[in-house]
Design a protein around this motif. Structure first.
Motif, PDB file in Angstrom:
ATOM      1  N   SER A 134     -19.484 -18.278   9.815  1.00 33.91           N
ATOM      2  CA  SER A 134     -19.426 -16.950   9.201  1.00 33.91           C
ATOM      3  C   SER A 134     -18.057 -16.748   8.558  1.00 33.91           C
ATOM      4  O   SER A 134     -17.036 -16.812   9.250  1.00 33.91           O
ATOM      5  CB  SER A 134     -19.671 -15.861  10.247  1.00 33.91           C
ATOM      6  N   PRO A 135     -18.008 -16.529   7.257  1.00 34.35           N
ATOM      7  CA  PRO A 135     -16.712 -16.320   6.588  1.00 34.35           C
ATOM      8  C   PRO A 135     -16.278 -14.859   6.624  1.00 34.35           C
ATOM      9  O   PRO A 135     -17.098 -13.944   6.656  1.00 34.35           O
ATOM     10  CB  PRO A 135     -17.005 -16.761   5.152  1.00 34.35           C
ATOM     11  N   LYS A 136     -14.983 -14.663   6.625  1.00 35.76           N
ATOM     12  CA  LYS A 136     -14.380 -13.334   6.499  1.00 35.76           C
ATOM     13  C   LYS A 136     -13.284 -13.424   5.439  1.00 35.76           C
ATOM     14  O   LYS A 136     -12.423 -14.295   5.509  1.00 35.76           O
ATOM     15  CB  LYS A 136     -13.796 -12.857   7.829  1.00 35.76           C
ATOM     16  N   ILE A 137     -13.335 -12.519   4.471  1.00 34.03           N
ATOM     17  CA  ILE A 137     -12.418 -12.577   3.326  1.00 34.03           C
ATOM     18  C   ILE A 137     -11.483 -11.378   3.340  1.00 34.03           C
ATOM     19  O   ILE A 137     -11.899 -10.248   3.602  1.00 34.03           O
ATOM     20  CB  ILE A 137     -13.201 -12.632   2.006  1.00 34.03           C
ATOM     21  N   GLU A 138     -10.229 -11.645   3.032  1.00 33.17           N
ATOM     22  CA  GLU A 138      -9.220 -10.600   2.938  1.00 33.17           C
ATOM     23  C   GLU A 138      -8.267 -10.957   1.808  1.00 33.17           C
ATOM     24  O   GLU A 138      -7.986 -12.135   1.569  1.00 33.17           O
ATOM     25  CB  GLU A 138      -8.456 -10.470   4.252  1.00 33.17           C
ATOM     26  N   TYR A 139      -7.772  -9.936   1.098  1.00 32.62           N
ATOM     27  CA  TYR A 139      -6.830 -10.149  -0.002  1.00 32.62           C
ATOM     28  C   TYR A 139      -5.473  -9.545   0.356  1.00 32.62           C
ATOM     29  O   TYR A 139      -5.393  -8.450   0.923  1.00 32.62           O
ATOM     30  CB  TYR A 139      -7.348  -9.523  -1.298  1.00 32.62           C
ATOM     31  N   VAL A 140      -4.417 -10.272   0.024  1.00 33.41           N
ATOM     32  CA  VAL A 140      -3.056  -9.820   0.287  1.00 33.41           C
ATOM     33  C   VAL A 140      -2.291  -9.812  -1.036  1.00 33.41           C
ATOM     34  O   VAL A 140      -2.313 -10.810  -1.778  1.00 33.41           O
ATOM     35  CB  VAL A 140      -2.344 -10.741   1.299  1.00 33.41           C
ATOM     36  N   ASN A 141      -1.637  -8.695  -1.333  1.00 32.83           N
ATOM     37  CA  ASN A 141      -0.826  -8.570  -2.548  1.00 32.83           C
ATOM     38  C   ASN A 141       0.633  -8.849  -2.213  1.00 32.83           C
ATOM     39  O   ASN A 141       1.212  -8.197  -1.338  1.00 32.83           O
ATOM     40  CB  ASN A 141      -0.971  -7.173  -3.156  1.00 32.83           C
ATOM     41  N   ASN A 142       1.221  -9.821  -2.896  1.00 31.60           N
ATOM     42  CA  ASN A 142       2.620 -10.170  -2.679  1.00 31.60           C
ATOM     43  C   ASN A 142       3.540  -9.301  -3.531  1.00 31.60           C
ATOM     44  O   ASN A 142       3.107  -8.676  -4.504  1.00 31.60           O
ATOM     45  CB  ASN A 142       2.859 -11.646  -3.004  1.00 31.60           C
ATOM     46  N   SER A 178       1.624 -11.552  -7.274  1.00 26.48           N
ATOM     47  CA  SER A 178       0.526 -12.495  -7.055  1.00 26.48           C
ATOM     48  C   SER A 178      -0.354 -12.021  -5.905  1.00 26.48           C
ATOM     49  O   SER A 178       0.019 -11.119  -5.139  1.00 26.48           O
ATOM     50  CB  SER A 178       1.071 -13.896  -6.761  1.00 26.48           C
ATOM     51  N   ARG A 179      -1.495 -12.637  -5.797  1.00 23.97           N
ATOM     52  CA  ARG A 179      -2.435 -12.291  -4.721  1.00 23.97           C
ATOM     53  C   ARG A 179      -2.789 -13.549  -3.941  1.00 23.97           C
ATOM     54  O   ARG A 179      -2.753 -14.665  -4.464  1.00 23.97           O
ATOM     55  CB  ARG A 179      -3.709 -11.670  -5.289  1.00 23.97           C
ATOM     56  N   VAL A 180      -3.147 -13.335  -2.672  1.00 25.14           N
ATOM     57  CA  VAL A 180      -3.586 -14.418  -1.808  1.00 25.14           C
ATOM     58  C   VAL A 180      -4.957 -14.065  -1.258  1.00 25.14           C
ATOM     59  O   VAL A 180      -5.177 -12.954  -0.774  1.00 25.14           O
ATOM     60  CB  VAL A 180      -2.597 -14.658  -0.646  1.00 25.14           C
TER      61      VAL A 180
END
Length: 265
Positions: free
Chosen positions: A163-171, A175-177
């Protein structure tokens, strides 16, 4: 009589220009009240003859799996009045992939003011995001922007415990991760697993192709520094390399908070 000062002349010029513009506007308006009323009537008569239509679809589920059947219900109304009094009795419904290729197309007839039908997904349909598009023959006279469109996520019919879980982080540098975590049904992470990923866009252009391992938390980090140059639905294709896993999945990168879309029915 003494000549007017420049300040007074400047104050008089602006009102005189405004009066001139108003006189020009009124000169083009019909002087006869009946002809003015006729002009308004003719406008609305033309709107009836060239009325724009609007389609809206409901689906029985927000997401599907390969081999599922999409049951739908549709409404067709006048785009201005939202009245169902339109001449068209047929709508077209299409299923498209992210490359805008039509995979399925069906034609449905209106019954008692509504449209009902279904689309059957093939068991071999790859998992990913698809589009449900609907329109009438009359609507094809206008740009496709007027067509109804809805995103339909399709998952893999093969049961997997990943089961995948996705999260976005803004630097801070802009840029984004993209953080993709992989967990089993007990929420235990898949640690130190070899994973291959390919970053592409709608046209198939490859921006990055790498093989990395998940960390101690079962997370894979994807830097999206070059996302600004990927304008056509950036996508990440994930594959677990170990033979004991049969896992392939596509994830479409979510837009940043500055990008959004709103639709109403």
């Amino acid at each position: 009589m003494s000549p007017l000062s420049p300040q007074i002349r400047k104050r008089l010029v602006i009102p005189l220009m405004g009066m001139s513009i108003l006189l020009c506007v009124f000169s083009f308006l019909p002087q006869n009240p009946e002809s003015f009323e006729s002009l308004i009537t003719n406008y609305f008569e033309r709107q009836k003859l060239l009325a724009q239509e609007k389609v809206y679809l409901h689906t029985d589920k927000p997401a599907y799996a390969s081999g599922d059947t999409i049951f739908l219900k549709g409404y067709l109304v006048d785009a201005i009045t939202h009245s169902p009094n339109v001449e068209t009795n047929f709508i077209y419904v299409e299923l498209l992939n992210r490359k805008d290729s039509v995979l399925l197309r069906r034609k449905f007839k209106r019954t008692d003011g509504i449209f009902t039908g279904h689309l059957e997904l093939s068991i071999t349909t790859p998992p990913g995001d698809y589009y449900l598009r609907s329109y009438t023959e009359w609507m094809r006279n206008a740009p496709p922007d007027y067509f109804f469109s809805k995103v339909i996520p399709v998952g893999n019919a093969v049961v997997t415990d990943i089961s995948p879980k996705i999260e976005y982080v803004n630097n801070e540098d802009g840029s984004r991760v993209m953080k993709i975590g992989f967990f089993n049904e007990k929420q235990e992470p898949y640690v130190n697993e070899s994973v291959s990923y390919v970053l592409t866009d709608k046209t198939g252009r490859v921006y990055r192709n790498r093989t990395e391992k998940t960390n101690a938390s079962g997370v894979l980090y994807l830097r999206l520094d070059d996302r600004s140059s990927i304008q056509n639905d950036p996508r990440v294709d994930i594959t677990f390399n170990a033979d004991k896993y049969d896992y392939q999945r596509s994830f479409y990168i979510a837009p940043s908070q500055e990008e959004y879309a709103v639709t109403f029915f």
